[in-house]
Enzyme design. Structure first.
Site, short mmCIF file in Angstrom:
data_model
loop_
_atom_site.label_atom_id
_atom_site.label_comp_id
_atom_site.label_asym_id
_atom_site.label_seq_id
_atom_site.Cartn_x
_atom_site.Cartn_y
_atom_site.Cartn_z
N TYR A 1 -11.91 -0.26 -6.04
CA TYR A 1 -10.60 0.37 -6.06
C TYR A 1 -10.26 0.97 -7.41
O TYR A 1 -9.21 1.56 -7.58
CB TYR A 1 -9.54 -0.63 -5.59
CG TYR A 1 -9.80 -1.03 -4.18
CD1 TYR A 1 -9.33 -0.25 -3.13
CD2 TYR A 1 -10.59 -2.14 -3.88
CE1 TYR A 1 -9.62 -0.58 -1.82
CE2 TYR A 1 -10.88 -2.49 -2.58
CZ TYR A 1 -10.40 -1.70 -1.55
OH TYR A 1 -10.69 -2.02 -0.26
N GLU B 1 -13.35 -5.78 9.52
CA GLU B 1 -12.01 -5.46 10.04
C GLU B 1 -11.98 -4.02 10.53
O GLU B 1 -12.85 -3.21 10.21
CB GLU B 1 -10.97 -5.63 8.93
CG GLU B 1 -11.29 -4.76 7.71
CD GLU B 1 -10.05 -4.28 6.97
OE1 GLU B 1 -8.93 -4.58 7.37
OE2 GLU B 1 -10.26 -3.55 5.98
N ASP C 1 -14.62 -1.39 8.85
CA ASP C 1 -15.27 -1.85 7.62
C ASP C 1 -16.32 -2.89 7.94
O ASP C 1 -16.04 -3.84 8.67
CB ASP C 1 -14.23 -2.46 6.66
CG ASP C 1 -13.31 -1.41 6.06
OD1 ASP C 1 -13.61 -0.21 6.19
OD2 ASP C 1 -12.30 -1.80 5.44
N GLU D 1 0.83 -1.21 0.00
CA GLU D 1 0.00 0.00 0.00
C GLU D 1 0.86 1.27 0.00
O GLU D 1 0.40 2.35 0.38
CB GLU D 1 -0.95 -0.02 1.20
CG GLU D 1 -1.98 -1.14 1.06
CD GLU D 1 -2.82 -1.32 2.31
OE1 GLU D 1 -3.85 -0.64 2.41
OE2 GLU D 1 -2.45 -2.11 3.18
N SER E 1 -6.42 -3.13 1.61
CA SER E 1 -6.78 -2.70 0.24
C SER E 1 -7.18 -3.87 -0.66
O SER E 1 -6.88 -3.86 -1.86
CB SER E 1 -5.64 -1.93 -0.41
OG SER E 1 -5.48 -0.69 0.22
N GLY F 1 -6.95 5.32 5.06
CA GLY F 1 -6.46 6.21 4.01
C GLY F 1 -6.80 7.66 4.33
O GLY F 1 -7.86 7.97 4.87
N ARG G 1 -10.98 3.25 11.06
CA ARG G 1 -12.15 3.04 10.20
C ARG G 1 -12.56 1.58 10.33
O ARG G 1 -11.74 0.68 10.19
CB ARG G 1 -11.79 3.33 8.74
CG ARG G 1 -13.01 3.41 7.83
CD ARG G 1 -12.61 3.47 6.37
NE ARG G 1 -12.23 2.16 5.89
CZ ARG G 1 -11.11 1.90 5.20
NH1 ARG G 1 -10.26 2.84 4.89
NH2 ARG G 1 -10.85 0.68 4.81
N ASN H 1 -9.32 -0.70 10.52
CA ASN H 1 -8.11 -0.13 9.96
C ASN H 1 -7.63 0.96 10.90
O ASN H 1 -8.31 1.98 11.06
CB ASN H 1 -8.40 0.48 8.58
CG ASN H 1 -8.91 -0.58 7.61
OD1 ASN H 1 -8.12 -1.33 7.06
ND2 ASN H 1 -10.21 -0.66 7.45
#
Ligand SMILES: Nc1ncnc2c1ncn2[C@@H]1O[C@H](COP(=O)(O)OP(=O)(O)O)[C@@H](O)[C@H]1O
Ligand SMILES: [Mg+2]
Length: 318
Positions: free
Chosen positions: A222, A275, A263, A14, A150, A281, A261, A277
Site C-alpha cells: 500500500y 476474499e 484476492d 477507506e 485495504s 478500487g 475482484r 471485493n
C-alpha cells in the site's frame, strides 16, 4: 443518456480511496455524455438522492457502509437502480467469514480459519481456546477484523506471544475477528465482470509484487513505489486458466454482479481465496481497471458497461 449520482467518500476508513475512485468515475461518465451528480455520502444521503432524483447511482465506495449492502439497501428502498452487487452478495462478501463459509461449503479453496466475536472472547472465555486454535492452524497466523478492507487492522503473528495483541488490535476495528492460516505464495488479484448478455468473464490475472521481499511486511503493497503490479501475471496458461476458473466460480457462488475482484494467494498446491471485493478500487493505480484494460476494456467502457448493467438489472426486476 442518464442522470447518474456518483456515491463516494462516506465514513469508512477507506474514504480517501473512495474519493479517488469516485472522481475518476465522474470524469468517465462525463466523457460518456451522462449528467453527473457527485455525492459525498453522509447523514444527508437520503435528502441528496431525493433532490437529485438520479436514473441510476454509481456506488464508488469501499469498506463498511458503502460496500456491505447498507447503501445498496437504501437505494432499493428508494427504487434507484445502482451499480455492482445486490444487497445479499454485498453483505456476504463484506463479511470475510460468511464468504469463506460459502466458499468452503462449495469446495472452493480458502485458507483454514477460526472466527469469534468480542462477546465470545469477553463473556464466554473464547480466549482460553487460543491454544487449541493455534495448534489447529499452526504459525505463522494472520489475524484480521472480519469486515474491513485495504489491510486495515491485519496483523501477522509468528508466535503465541503475538496473538493476544493482534486480536485486541483487530477488535478495535470490528466486533468479529478471524484467525487464518498464513499461506505463503504469490499474491494475485482476479477481476471478474458480468457480461452484457449474462454470464461473467474473468479478466487477466494481476500479481502484486513487493519490492523488498519481507513476507510479513504486507503493508508494503500500500506504499506507493514499494509494490509493482504485473498485468497479466507471469503464469503458464493452464495455471492462469485455473486461477480464473476459481475466481469466476467464487463470483457466481456469492451472487456478485457488475464487477468484483477476488484476492488470492497462489500457494504451491494452487490458488487460495482470501476474499472478494464487491466494489474494488477504481483509482488510477487500482488493479481491476488495469486488468480490464488488458482485456481491451478501457476505463470509460468499464464504467459505461457497469452503469448499463445496473439499468438492465433494474428493468428485469420491475
Ligand atoms: N492467510 C493469509 N496468508 C498470507 N497473507 C495474507 C493472508 N491473509 C491476508 N494476507 C495478506 O494481507 C492482505 C490483505 O488481506 P485480505 O484478506 O485481502 O484483506 P483486505 O484486503 O480486505 O484488507 C493480502 O492481500 C495478503 O497480502
Ligand atoms: Mg484484499
Amino acid at each position: 443518456m442518464s442522470r447518474v449520482a456518483v456515491l463516494k467518500g462516506g465514513r469508512s476508513l477507506e474514504r480517501q480511496v473512495s474519493l479517488a475512485s469516485g472522481a475518476r468515475v465522474e470524469d468517465a461518465l462525463e466523457r460518456l455524455g451522462h449528467e453527473v451528480v457527485g455525492i459525498d455520502v453522509g447523514g444527508d444521503l437520503f435528502t441528496a438522492l431525493h433532490d437529485c432524483a438520479p436514473d441510476v447511482a454509481f456506488i464508488a465506495m469501499h469498506g463498511p457502509g458503502g460496500e456491505d449492502g447498507t447503501v445498496q439497501e437504501l437505494l432499493e428502498v428508494l427504487g434507484i437502480p445502482y451499480t455492482g452487487s445486490g444487497v445479499s452478495a454485498s453483505a456476504r462478501c463484506a463479511d470475510k467469514v460468511l464468504a469463506k463459509h460459502a466458499l468452503r461449503d462449495a469446495g472452493l479453496p480458502t485458507p483454514d480459519w477460526v472466527a469469534f466475536t468480542d462477546t465470545a472472547f469477553r463473556d464466554l472465555g473464547a480466549g482460553q481456546a487460543l491454544d487449541a486454535i493455534e495448534q489447529r492452524l499452526d504459525f505463522p497466523l494472520v489475524v484480521k477484523p472480519v469486515g474491513q478492507g485495504s489491510a486495515i487492522g491485519i496483523k501477522f503473528a509468528r508466535s503465541a506471544q503475538e496473538v493476544p495483541a493482534a486480536i485486541l488490535a483487530a477488535f478495535s476495528y470490528d466486533p468479529k475477528v478471524m484467525i487464518e492460516r498464513f499461506v505463503a505464495g504469490r499474491e494475485l488479484a482476479a477481476g471478474v465482470l458480468s457480461g452484457r448478455a449474462g454470464g461473467a468473464q474473468a479478466l487477466p490475472i494481476v500479481e502484486a509484487i513487493a519490492r523488498d521481499r519481507d513476507f510479513y511486511d504486507f503493508t508494503a503493497r500500500y506504499d506507493i513505489g514499494r509494490t509493482r503490479f504485473a498485468c497479466p501475471a507471469d503464469l503458464d496458461a493452464a495455471l492462469a486458466a485455473r486461477v480464473q476458473e476459481v475466481a469466476l466460480a467464487a463470483y457466481e457462488l456469492l451472487g456478485c454482479y457488475g464487477f468484483a475482484r477476488v484476492d488470492m494467494i497462489l500457494a504451491a498446491d494452487g490458488p487460495q481465496i482470501l476474499e472478494l471485493n464487491t466494489i474494488p478500487g477504481l483509482t488510477g493505480t487500482s488493479t481491476l481497471p488495469q486488468a480490464a484494460d488488458a482485456a481491451g476494456i478501457d476505463f470509460d467502457e468499464l464504467v459505461g458497461r457497469t452503469v448499463e448493467l445496473a439499468l438492465t438489472r433494474a428493468r428485469s426486476t420491475v
